[in-house]
Design an enzyme around this catalytic site. Structure first.
Site, PDB file in Angstrom:
ATOM      1  N   ASP A   1      -9.698   4.072  -3.902  1.00 55.79           N
ATOM      2  CA  ASP A   1     -10.398   2.925  -3.502  1.00 55.79           C
ATOM      3  C   ASP A   1     -11.850   2.955  -4.168  1.00 55.79           C
ATOM      4  OD1 ASP A   1      -8.163   2.468  -2.184  1.00 55.79           O
ATOM      5  OD2 ASP A   1      -9.271   2.433  -0.038  1.00 55.79           O
TER       6      ASP A   1
ATOM      7  N   ASP B   1       0.668  -1.408   0.024  1.00 52.07           N
ATOM      8  CA  ASP B   1       0.008   0.018   0.018  1.00 52.07           C
ATOM      9  C   ASP B   1       0.822   1.311  -0.047  1.00 52.07           C
ATOM     10  OD1 ASP B   1      -2.568   1.486   0.053  1.00 52.07           O
ATOM     11  OD2 ASP B   1      -3.174   0.024   1.728  1.00 52.07           O
TER      12      ASP B   1
HETATM   13  C1  GLA Z   1      -5.974   1.434   1.177  1.00 53.50           C
HETATM   14  C2  GLA Z   1      -6.126   0.288   0.168  1.00 53.50           C
HETATM   15  C3  GLA Z   1      -7.098  -0.374   0.176  1.00 53.50           C
HETATM   16  C4  GLA Z   1      -7.080  -0.969   1.645  1.00 53.50           C
HETATM   17  C5  GLA Z   1      -6.602  -0.372   2.720  1.00 53.50           C
HETATM   18  C6  GLA Z   1      -6.273  -0.852   4.149  1.00 53.50           C
HETATM   19  O1  GLA Z   1      -7.004   2.434   1.339  1.00 53.50           O
HETATM   20  O2  GLA Z   1      -6.281   1.403  -1.088  1.00 53.50           O
HETATM   21  O3  GLA Z   1      -7.359  -1.319  -0.686  1.00 53.50           O
HETATM   22  O4  GLA Z   1      -5.916  -2.170   1.366  1.00 53.50           O
HETATM   23  O5  GLA Z   1      -5.814   0.739   2.599  1.00 53.50           O
HETATM   24  O6  GLA Z   1      -5.979   0.174   5.084  1.00 53.50           O
END
Ligand code: GLA
Length: 377
Positions: free
Chosen positions: A195, A131
């Site tokens: 996301d 991430d």
């Molecule tokens: C980010 C990523 C998500 C998930 C969260 C976890 O937002 O893009 O897909 O992995 O972190 O905290």
């Protein structure tokens, strides 16, 4: 040292905890999901990665500086889960982050890249999602976001390569610094957007994007996807309750056509009939997993209706027409110009109906629906 592209000849398929469970994860959930992947026949269809997202690690590293699983939620450790997954014919994935903390504020890989790669390899991990939270840009004065991402993803990628342990690397920096332009060779898949939200089109939680917005962005990046490296428009929301059945079918169809990773994000222990029928559509999975590995370009766009054409190995193709608009539409399909002249034996991949088409035909496509056919030669 570069990553081994042969680990992702086609887009990865599996399950990830985040969309449905966020940080509320534990060993029981992983074990029960593992059983469900086998019992529901998902593994047989190609969904083999069982990926643990953020929230698995203890709040502190151990005295050797290694990441350790949270002792209360994962008392048996991760290596044991990997062993069990392998015995069941599955693969185990895990999550870390390039920054100093994960997006949930847990310890992350900055300054520990090769150590973490070694730890994951020693546990038998097959897939790492890395991430992009808490990145210390101040440590890289004068460098652009793109350069910092290249540096930090480069470190973890090198760390993995140095272990000689086969591990897929999923880059999760949301497309920052146009990652699709340079991620191939560093990672096997790279996020292209923010996301996903469990929303087809409309208001989303802050920072998240709806399916239509993600589709509009990711569908423009088709030239960058191909065997060994894939655009990742984020994981599936199918089954989580925020969309209609028609919308979930569109979401799944578009991800299949865009050669996107198919990472299920719903509770597999409680699959309803509709969700199961979408996720197990073997014809669409075959389109997604086709060996040619082409992300379908948008070949026509008018009036909120998108047509995508995915060439398939052996000279066949799949054609999808997506009505993103708020009104039902009758769409004219000119098979001669969209594909080629002649009679085409096609199968509707949702109804299963076979027909022969030529010249032009008209189809009714309700608002938010996607019609998809495959040509059989
Ligand atoms: C980010 C990523 C998500 C998930 C969260 C976890 O937002 O893009 O897909 O992995 O972190 O905290």
């Amino acid at each position: 040292m570069a990553l081994n592209p042969s680990l992702s000849p086609t887009p990865p398929m599996g399950f990830n905890t985040w969309n449905r469970f966020a940080g509320s994860i534990n060993q029981d959930l992983i074990e029960e999901t593992m059983s469900a992947m086998i019992e529901e026949g998902l593994a047989r269809l190609g969904y083999v990665y069982l990926n643990i997202d953020d929230g698995w690690m203890a709040p502190e590293r151990n005295p050797q500086g290694e990441l350790v699983p949270d002792p209360e939620r994962f008392p048996g450790g991760i290596a044991r889960l990997a062993e069990r997954a392998h015995a069941a014919g599955l693969k185990l994935g895990i999550y870390s982050c390039c920054g100093t903390k994960t997006c949930m504020g847990l310890p992350a890989s900055y300054g520990h890249e090769s150590q973490d790669a070694k730890t994951f390899a020693s546990w038998g991990i097959d897939y790492l999602k890395q991430d992009w939270c808490s990145v210390p840009y101040e440590d890289f004065p004068g460098k652009s976001h793109r350069e910092v991402a290249q540096e930090l993803y480069g470190r973890i990628s090198q760390g993995i390569a140095a272990t000689n342990h086969p591990m897929v690397l999923s880059m999760c920096n949301w497309g920052d610094g146009e990652s699709w332009q340079w991620a191939r060779g560093i990672a096997h898949l790279w996020r292209t957007t923010s996301d996903i939200a469990d929303v087809f089109c409309g208001e989303t939680p802050q920072g998240a994007w709806d399916v239509v917005r993600i589709f509009e962005k990711n569908s423009q990046l088709d030239e960058y996807a191909g065997p060994g490296g894939w655009n990742d428009p984020d994981m599936l929301e199918v089954g989580n309750g925020g969309m209609s059945e028609v919308e979930y079918r569109s979401h799944f169809t578009l991800w299949c056509m865009m050669a996107a990773p198919l990472l299920i994000g719903t509770d597999l222990r409680r699959l309803d009939l509709s969700t199961r029928s979408i996720l197990t559509n073997a014809d669409l999975i075959a389109v997604n997993q086709d060996a040619l590995g082409v992300q379908a370009p948008v070949v026509r766009q008018t009036d909120g209706v998108y047509t995508l054409k995915k060439p398939l190995a052996g000279g066949d193709w799949a054609l999808a027409v997506f009505n993103a608009s708020e009104t039902d539409k009758t769409v004219e399909i000119d098979w001669t110009t969209l594909v080629q002249p002649g009679n085409h034996h096609i199968k509707d991949l949702w109804s299963g109906k076979n027909e022969v088409v030529q010249g032009k035909t008209c189809v009714d496509i309700p608002s938010h629906a996607t019609q998809v056919w495959k040509r059989y030669s």
